[in-house]
Motif scaffolding. Structure first.
Motif, PDB file in Angstrom:
ATOM      1  N   ALA A   5       0.840  -1.200   0.000  1.00 52.11           N
ATOM      2  CA  ALA A   5       0.000   0.000   0.000  1.00 52.11           C
ATOM      3  C   ALA A   5       0.881   1.259   0.000  1.00 52.11           C
ATOM      4  CB  ALA A   5      -0.903   0.004   1.228  1.00 52.11           C
ATOM      5  N   ARG A   6       0.449   2.228  -0.784  1.00 55.24           N
ATOM      6  CA  ARG A   6       1.190   3.483  -0.868  1.00 55.24           C
ATOM      7  C   ARG A   6       1.070   4.248   0.446  1.00 55.24           C
ATOM      8  NH1 ARG A   6       3.064   6.977  -4.788  1.00 55.24           N
ATOM      9  NH2 ARG A   6       2.922   9.202  -4.275  1.00 55.24           N
ATOM     10  N   ASP A   7       2.177   4.756   0.930  1.00 58.26           N
ATOM     11  CA  ASP A   7       2.181   5.548   2.164  1.00 58.26           C
ATOM     12  C   ASP A   7       1.700   6.952   1.830  1.00 58.26           C
ATOM     13  OD1 ASP A   7       2.643   6.860   4.547  1.00 58.26           O
ATOM     14  OD2 ASP A   7       4.589   5.913   4.910  1.00 58.26           O
ATOM     15  N   GLU A   8       0.491   7.275   2.278  1.00 50.44           N
ATOM     16  CA  GLU A   8      -0.119   8.554   1.935  1.00 50.44           C
ATOM     17  C   GLU A   8       0.253   9.669   2.911  1.00 50.44           C
ATOM     18  OE1 GLU A   8      -1.694   9.076  -0.739  1.00 50.44           O
ATOM     19  OE2 GLU A   8      -1.974   7.016  -1.442  1.00 50.44           O
ATOM     20  N   LEU A  41       8.592   3.198   8.220  1.00 46.98           N
ATOM     21  CA  LEU A  41       9.192   3.896   7.094  1.00 46.98           C
ATOM     22  C   LEU A  41      10.326   3.052   6.529  1.00 46.98           C
ATOM     23  CD1 LEU A  41       9.549   7.438   8.726  1.00 46.98           C
ATOM     24  CD2 LEU A  41       7.898   6.822   6.949  1.00 46.98           C
ATOM     25  N   SER A  42      10.694   3.320   5.290  1.00 47.09           N
ATOM     26  CA  SER A  42      11.889   2.685   4.746  1.00 47.09           C
ATOM     27  C   SER A  42      13.106   3.301   5.433  1.00 47.09           C
ATOM     28  CB  SER A  42      11.973   2.896   3.237  1.00 47.09           C
ATOM     29  OG  SER A  42      12.221   4.264   2.937  1.00 47.09           O
ATOM     30  N   LYS A  43      14.197   2.548   5.461  1.00 49.82           N
ATOM     31  CA  LYS A  43      15.398   3.060   6.118  1.00 49.82           C
ATOM     32  C   LYS A  43      15.906   4.320   5.419  1.00 49.82           C
ATOM     33  CE  LYS A  43      19.984   1.674   7.752  1.00 49.82           C
ATOM     34  NZ  LYS A  43      20.967   0.558   7.863  1.00 49.82           N
ATOM     35  N   SER A  44      15.836   4.345   4.090  1.00 47.66           N
ATOM     36  CA  SER A  44      16.331   5.519   3.365  1.00 47.66           C
ATOM     37  C   SER A  44      15.488   6.752   3.666  1.00 47.66           C
ATOM     38  CB  SER A  44      16.324   5.235   1.860  1.00 47.66           C
ATOM     39  OG  SER A  44      15.009   4.946   1.402  1.00 47.66           O
TER      40      SER A  44
END
Length: 264
Positions: A5-8, A41-44
């Protein structure tokens, strides 16, 4: 194949999630991977947002981890307690004496749970980057003032070790056995050293101030830059000033006790 799912969430939402993710580790420090996991969240993305927050003083580096920065800590800083205020007022003259005799950066600190709180600080002639600030706090286990006070408070030392010893620098003591050995030596000698343990390039020496019961209620320290400042050279004057400061605290305590006895 199902796409994630896209993080909105907006960038602000994500940054707030990161700040909330520190939880009870806000002062000690959390790694990027763990913060990313907590904030989903992603690490980047977490690393990019942390860099932005660091530039604005909301977070600061703690070795390989991050902790809440001065801006956030100041927003939530409690009003100074009466005890800390009285201790600062009583011992600032001793701090001034220490400065006059060393011309180096000097600190007055007390122990609060597993952290040290800096009640006062006078800047010396040899300027050096330092994490200490008046009203601010730092982990007790990797500061000279903290180690002095922990050496007289076994319960606090146990809490510090149980909470984990993060490496602020390659010189930080992170082995519980080694820290306990260090605190035993500090208690025996009434001197503690921070040799680049909280910040590379910074050395420090500290000694305790006692009350009438023999409890270490505060610590004074002298610090300076590596290569220009030798902590051991300040041991004599530091012991002398702390002895006089102990007499001051004892005299004030005795005077207060007499006044209370006279009160009907």
């Amino acid at each position: 194949m199902t796409r994630p799912a896209r993080d909105e969430r907006t960038a602000v939402d994500k940054a707030m999630s990161l700040l909330n993710s520190f939880g009870d580790d806000a002062l000690v420090g959390v790694g990027v991977s763990e913060l990313a996991r907590r904030a989903e969240l992603s690490k980047s993305t977490a690393f990019r947002l942390l860099s932005m927050l660091q530039r604005n003083g909301a977070v600061e580096r703690a070795g390989n981890a991050y902790r809440l920065g001065k801006m956030i800590q100041n927003l939530g800083a409690p009003v100074e307690s009466d005890l800390h205020g009285r201790m600062r007022d009583a011992l600032t003259p001793s701090l001034a004496d220490l400065f006059e005799q060393t011309k180096q950066t000097v600190h007055l600190a007390v122990l609060q749970d597993t952290e040290v709180v800096y009640l006062n600080k006078l800047f010396g002639h040899l300027q050096v980057r330092s994490p200490s600030r008046i009203g601010g706090s730092a982990p007790a286990y990797c500061t000279a003032v903290g180690k002095v006070l922990l050496s007289y408070n076994p319960e606090a030392a146990d809490r510090v070790i149980d909470s984990g010893l993060l490496p602020w620098t390659p010189h930080t003591i992170t082995d519980p056995v080694k820290l306990r050995t260090e605190l035993t030596r500090v208690h025996r000698e009434n001197l503690a050293f921070d040799r680049e343990e909280i910040l590379l390039g910074l050395n420090c020496i500290a000694a305790p101030v006692f009350d009438a019961s023999g409890q270490a209620v505060a610590a004074l320290s002298v610090s300076g830059p590596v290569g220009k400042f030798t902590p051991d050279s300040q041991a004599g004057v530091l012991r002398k000033v702390c002895y006089a400061a102990t007499r001051t605290v004892t005299a004030i305590s005795s005077a207060n006790a007499r006044a209370q006895r006279r009160t009907p």
